[in-house]
Design a protein around this motif. Sequence first.
Motif, PDB file in Angstrom:
ATOM      1  N   THR A  51      10.097   3.286  -4.854  1.00 25.40           N
ATOM      2  CA  THR A  51      11.302   3.196  -3.490  1.00 25.40           C
ATOM      3  C   THR A  51      11.811   1.889  -2.889  1.00 25.40           C
ATOM      4  OG1 THR A  51      11.108   4.617  -1.521  1.00 25.40           O
ATOM      5  CG2 THR A  51       9.111   3.218  -2.047  1.00 25.40           C
ATOM      6  N   CYS A  53      11.696  -0.941  -0.961  1.00 25.44           N
ATOM      7  CA  CYS A  53      10.810  -1.705   0.095  1.00 25.44           C
ATOM      8  C   CYS A  53      11.354  -2.231  -0.371  1.00 25.44           C
ATOM      9  CB  CYS A  53       9.610  -0.850  -0.054  1.00 25.44           C
ATOM     10  SG  CYS A  53       9.496  -0.155   1.003  1.00 25.44           S
ATOM     11  N   CYS A 119      15.457   3.974   2.936  1.00 27.75           N
ATOM     12  CA  CYS A 119      14.022   4.439   2.809  1.00 27.75           C
ATOM     13  C   CYS A 119      13.864   6.017   2.274  1.00 27.75           C
ATOM     14  CB  CYS A 119      13.760   4.402   4.068  1.00 27.75           C
ATOM     15  SG  CYS A 119      13.576   2.803   4.893  1.00 27.75           S
ATOM     16  N   CYS A 122       9.104   6.967   0.876  1.00 24.80           N
ATOM     17  CA  CYS A 122       7.795   5.863   1.637  1.00 24.80           C
ATOM     18  C   CYS A 122       7.860   6.455   3.204  1.00 24.80           C
ATOM     19  CB  CYS A 122       7.453   4.442   1.484  1.00 24.80           C
ATOM     20  SG  CYS A 122       7.920   3.010   2.463  1.00 24.80           S
ATOM     21  N   GLY A 150       6.531   1.470  -2.414  1.00 23.95           N
ATOM     22  CA  GLY A 150       6.576   1.236  -1.199  1.00 23.95           C
ATOM     23  C   GLY A 150       5.778   0.446  -0.342  1.00 23.95           C
ATOM     24  N   ASN A 151       6.276   0.389   0.634  1.00 24.75           N
ATOM     25  CA  ASN A 151       4.014   0.021   1.335  1.00 24.75           C
ATOM     26  C   ASN A 151       4.366   0.439   2.506  1.00 24.75           C
ATOM     27  OD1 ASN A 151       6.992  -0.040   3.577  1.00 24.75           O
ATOM     28  ND2 ASN A 151       7.567  -2.422   3.839  1.00 24.75           N
ATOM     29  N   ARG A 152       3.728   1.574   2.181  1.00 23.46           N
ATOM     30  CA  ARG A 152       3.976   2.778   3.604  1.00 23.46           C
ATOM     31  C   ARG A 152       2.768   4.053   2.153  1.00 23.46           C
ATOM     32  NH1 ARG A 152       4.849  -0.778   5.954  1.00 23.46           N
ATOM     33  NH2 ARG A 152       5.375  -1.193   8.114  1.00 23.46           N
ATOM     34  N   ASN A 153       1.764   3.609   3.257  1.00 23.84           N
ATOM     35  CA  ASN A 153       0.853   5.856   2.258  1.00 23.84           C
ATOM     36  C   ASN A 153      -0.016   6.778   2.505  1.00 23.84           C
ATOM     37  OD1 ASN A 153      -1.025   3.191   1.665  1.00 23.84           O
ATOM     38  ND2 ASN A 153      -1.544   4.437   0.095  1.00 23.84           N
ATOM     39  N   VAL A 158       3.636  10.413   2.755  1.00 24.01           N
ATOM     40  CA  VAL A 158       4.880  10.618   1.514  1.00 24.01           C
ATOM     41  C   VAL A 158       4.941  12.482   1.422  1.00 24.01           C
ATOM     42  CG1 VAL A 158       4.612  10.758  -0.717  1.00 24.01           C
ATOM     43  CG2 VAL A 158       3.577   8.861   0.455  1.00 24.01           C
ATOM     44  N   ASN A 165      -2.542   9.505  -2.583  1.00 23.63           N
ATOM     45  CA  ASN A 165      -1.289   8.425  -2.268  1.00 23.63           C
ATOM     46  C   ASN A 165      -1.563   7.333  -2.397  1.00 23.63           C
ATOM     47  OD1 ASN A 165       1.262  10.070  -1.316  1.00 23.63           O
ATOM     48  ND2 ASN A 165      -0.700  10.383   0.724  1.00 23.63           N
ATOM     49  N   LEU A 167      -0.106   3.005  -3.575  1.00 26.53           N
ATOM     50  CA  LEU A 167       0.976   2.237  -3.453  1.00 26.53           C
ATOM     51  C   LEU A 167       0.693   1.016  -4.714  1.00 26.53           C
ATOM     52  CD1 LEU A 167       1.068   0.515   0.173  1.00 26.53           C
ATOM     53  CD2 LEU A 167       2.523   1.889  -1.327  1.00 26.53           C
TER      54      LEU A 167
END
Length: 510
Positions: A51, A53, A119, A122, A150-153, A158, A165, A167
Motif C-alpha cells: 500500500t 506509504c 492511501c 492502511c 503501510g505504516n499504520r496497523n 485496516v 494486523n 506491517l
Amino acid sequence: MKADWHYCLDSKVGFKGFAVPKKAQEKVAKFSFHGKPAELKHGSVVIAAITSCTNTSNPSVMLGAGLVAKKACELGLEVKPWIKTSLAPGSGVVTRYLLQSGLQKYLDQQGFHIVGYGCTTCIGNSGELDESVASAISENDIVAAAVLSGNRNFEGRVHPLTRANYLASPPLVVVYALSGMVDIDFEKDPIGTGKDGKSIYFKDIWPTTEEVAEAVQSSVLPNMFKSTYEAITNGNPMWNQLSVPSTTSYSWDPNSTYIHEPPYFKNMTMDPPGANLVKDAYCLLNFGDSITTDHISPAGSIHKDSPAAKYLMECGVDRKDFNSYGSRRGNDEVMARGTFANIRIVNKLLNGEVGPKTVHIPTGEKLYVFDAAMRYKAAGQDTIILAGAEYGSGSSRDWAAKGPMLLGVKAVIAKSFERIHRSNLVGMGIIPLCFKPGEDADTLMLTGKERYTINLPARIEDIRPGQDVTVITDSGKSFTCTARFDTEVELTYFNHGGILPYVIRNLIKQ
C-alpha cells in the motif's frame, strides 16, 4: 512473527491480546469460496496489501516484491484466491519501472494488481471482503490477519474483520500472502508446495541482493521521474473544470456531508472564558493502557450500525457511499459521532465487552459513546475519561482531541500521555491530569461510576505548570494528580478555551 502471534493469542483481550483458549487455537473453519472448498484458521491472512506509504517509493523493495512473485510463479506457488491482494504504489513512477522490469505481470498473476495511487488499506480503504470469507470469520470467531506494507496497523483500522494486523516490507507481504498464514517460522516452515510436489521454503523465493540491484539498475530510469512529475502542476480535466467562487471567505454548503462549518467559534466572546472548572463530572469511558489515536478517532471504515452511519443515512447517503472517517474529516458531525467508535476499543465500564459503547451512569443504559455523551451534554453534566499508560499513542491526529471536546469531555486522567496528544488536548481546552507514580484507577479502586470534581484554582493566574491537583469523588475518595499543563503558553490556551479561540481573538485584536 510466529512467537508474537502466539503471545497475542494467549494474552487477555486488549492491545495485542485475543484471549483465544488453547483448545480453540487449532480451530478450522471450512467454507465454500465460489464453489470451491476453502478454510480459515486463527492467523489466516485474508488481506495482503502493498500500500501507498513511504516504502512503496523505494525501488529496491518494490522490485524485490516483483522478484518474489516471479520466483513463486516459476515454482508453481499461488496466493489462495480468498486472500484480498492489492498494489497501490506511492507514485506513477513505480508502475513504470515494474512494467520496464517485466515483473508487474508476475505480481498480477499473484493477485497484486494496481488498484490506484494514494492511501488504501492502511487508512481503512481495503473495501469489503468476499461475503463467504466474511461469514466464515464472523460465524466461527476467527482471528483473521492482514499483512500490509503501510505504516499504520492499529486495531480496527485496516478492516473490521482483521483483528491481527502486521506491517511488513513489500516483498514480505507477497511471501505472507503465499503462505496464507502469520503463524509461520520462515526459517523452518515451508511456504507451500511447488508444482513438482516438493516443499518450497523462504530461501527458495527470496531474491539475492545482486538480483535486486540488477533489477534497479536496468529498470529505474531518470526519464521516468521527469516525465511523470513534470505534468503534476497541470492537474487533470476533472480538477481543472471545477468552478471556484471568487469570494475571499469560504461558502459553506449546508447540504455537504464532507465539509461542514464546525462549531468551535459559536457564541465566542472577545473575553477569554477563564479556567474550565470540572465539578461532579461523570466518567464517560474507563480505559486501560495503550489507547491509541485510532481508538479515539478512527480513520477507517464507517460501521453500518454506528451513529455516524445513522447520521449519513438521515442525510440521504447510501451505505455504499459512506466512504471512511478519514475522507469525511472535514465534517464535524461525522467525526464527533466517530469519536471512540473503534470496534476494537476496550472500555472497563462494559465488563469485558469489546466495542464502541459505554454505560450511561445515571441510568445504567448501555449506549454508543456518542449517544451517551450527548445525553450528558443535554443534562448539563461534565464528563471525564480515565485511562492507563500511553494514552493517545500512535499517529498524531487532531480529531483525537477535537472529537472528545465536541463530546463534552472536560478532562483526561491517565497514567501517562503520548507527548503530542497531551499537547493537542490542551489545545482543545481539555485538562490532562496524570496519576502519581505507582497509582492508577485500579490501585485507587476507582470503578468509573463515581462523580469527579477537579480542584483546579478558579483563576488562571493561580495555576502553575505541573502543579499538584486534588481530585475528589462523590464516594469520599480523593487522590492527587499532576496537572500536565507543561508551559505558561499552554495555560494561556486553556484560559481561552483552546488554541483556536486564542488565535481568533488575537487576529481580531490586530
